[in-house]
Design an enzyme around this catalytic site. Structure first.
Site, mmCIF file in Angstrom:
data_model
loop_
_atom_site.group_PDB
_atom_site.id
_atom_site.type_symbol
_atom_site.label_atom_id
_atom_site.label_comp_id
_atom_site.label_asym_id
_atom_site.label_seq_id
_atom_site.Cartn_x
_atom_site.Cartn_y
_atom_site.Cartn_z
ATOM 1 N N GLU A 27 0.710 -1.102 -0.034
ATOM 2 C CA GLU A 27 -0.097 0.104 0.022
ATOM 3 C C GLU A 27 0.836 1.154 0.087
ATOM 4 O O GLU A 27 0.551 2.292 0.842
ATOM 5 C CB GLU A 27 -0.914 0.049 1.056
ATOM 6 C CG GLU A 27 -1.868 -0.998 1.291
ATOM 7 C CD GLU A 27 -2.810 -1.118 2.131
ATOM 8 O OE1 GLU A 27 -3.185 -0.161 3.004
ATOM 9 O OE2 GLU A 27 -3.745 -2.234 2.304
ATOM 10 N N GLU A 54 -5.747 -7.588 -0.880
ATOM 11 C CA GLU A 54 -6.494 -7.530 0.270
ATOM 12 C C GLU A 54 -7.820 -6.925 -0.366
ATOM 13 O O GLU A 54 -7.803 -5.886 -1.113
ATOM 14 C CB GLU A 54 -6.046 -6.392 1.054
ATOM 15 C CG GLU A 54 -4.743 -7.009 2.097
ATOM 16 C CD GLU A 54 -4.313 -5.765 2.896
ATOM 17 O OE1 GLU A 54 -5.143 -5.088 3.212
ATOM 18 O OE2 GLU A 54 -2.876 -5.741 3.336
#
Length: 315
Positions: A169, A261
């Site tokens: 991320e 995710e």
């Protein structure tokens, strides 16, 4: 067929990458993150569906060498204690089943920090200084990499391939490795890739890049799998095809793609029709799996009942 980024990758790692490459667009591998030894999410899925996910994600946060226990909240300590020794659980699971393992590392800052110091707000650790020879930041970074490499080597010694997703991320600034943007995170990723492949010879790792932005993309020579994380603000039926298009347009069309995710699982009926070539998805842990706050029971059952979804039989 796809060549591994590490030319010395193990036979098992190469076989796994070929499997993922072959399955993308034909089926989707079910995945679930867990970060505790009881693996309550996996047990919940078994109870609800009678099956288990093919891919299981584990967390390495408690293995961080620099955790400030003296300045940590109760929530932080609970998370650490729940996560302890989970690599033993991962090893046991991999030895007794045909599961695919993927590891996430919420890395407590190598120097300083308080509480959950993988969050940028809890540390003043400067990721950019890692790239400068002779800095304390670089020394601490390599120290931590050495510690984590020993844990990963256990799996290498057992010929168990791992989908390794460091510096995840980096499109956001909430983690310390993303505070200077994805370009710096990409440099850290390349630094780790070179060190882990050339120095530690962790040839069991498949390297997963986790940022859907062109800026900072390390390059195809460092990547086995491109991935993105998607947390929709509210439920919507989707196969995440728009996210797939964005990911490959910003990074590469040459690699396996994954939903590393998600909060909400992709809709199995839509993906059966579209064949959007995600090799796998991984639902996040705790409430994202257990209960019906995010994924309703009927959707979970539909996913695991579909012939398009790759699952494992429950024990």
């Amino acid at each position: 067929m796809q060549d591994t980024a590490n030319p010395n990758a193990s036979k098992e790692a190469k076989e796994l990458l070929n499997y993922l490459s072959d399955i993308a667009g034909k089926k989707i591998i079910t995945g679930q993150h867990t970060q505790t030894n009881p693996m309550e999410e996996i047990e919940y899925i078994k109870k609800i569906t009678g099956k288990a996910p093919k891919l299981v994600g584990f967390e390495l946060l408690s293995y961080s060498p620099n955790i400030n226990y003296n300045d940590a909240s109760e929530a932080c300590l609970t998370e650490i204690y729940e996560n302890r020794d989970t690599l033993d659980t991962a090893m046991d699971l991999a030895k007794k089943s045909d599961v695919i393992l993927t590891f996430t590392f919420h890395w407590y800052s190598p120097i300083g920090g308080r509480d959950k110091s993988f969050y940028a707000e809890n540390t003043d650790f400067d990721a950019e200084k890692i790239l400068i020879n002779g800095t304390p930041e670089r020394t601490a970074f390599f120290h931590d990499m050495d510690v984590i490499a020993k844990h990963l080597k256990r799996f290498c010694d057992e010929n168990l391939p791992i989908l390794w997703r460091p510096f995840h991320e980096s499109y956001g600034q909430w983690f310390w490795w993303g505070t200077k943007g994805p370009k710096i995170a990409g440099e850290l990723y390349k630094l780790m890739f070179d060190y882990y492949t050339s120095h530690h010879h962790l040839n069991n790792l498949l390297w997963v890049w986790n940022c859907p932005l062109a800026e900072g993309y390390p390059g195809d020579e460092y990547i086995d799998i491109i991935s993105t994380d998607v947390y929709l603000p509210e439920y919507a039926e989707t196969d995440y095809s728009e996210e797939y298009a964005k990911l490959i347009s910003e990074t590469t069309k040459q690699k396996v793609a994954a939903l590393a995710e998600v909060g909400y699982m992709p809709d199995i009926k839509l993906i059966e029709k579209s064949h959007t070539p995600w090799a796998y998805y991984m639902t996040w842990s705790k409430e994202f799996c257990i209960g019906e706050q995010y994924n309703k029971i009927d959707r979970l059952q539909a996913m695991y009942a579909s012939e398009y979804a790759v699952t494992l039989d429950a024990d």
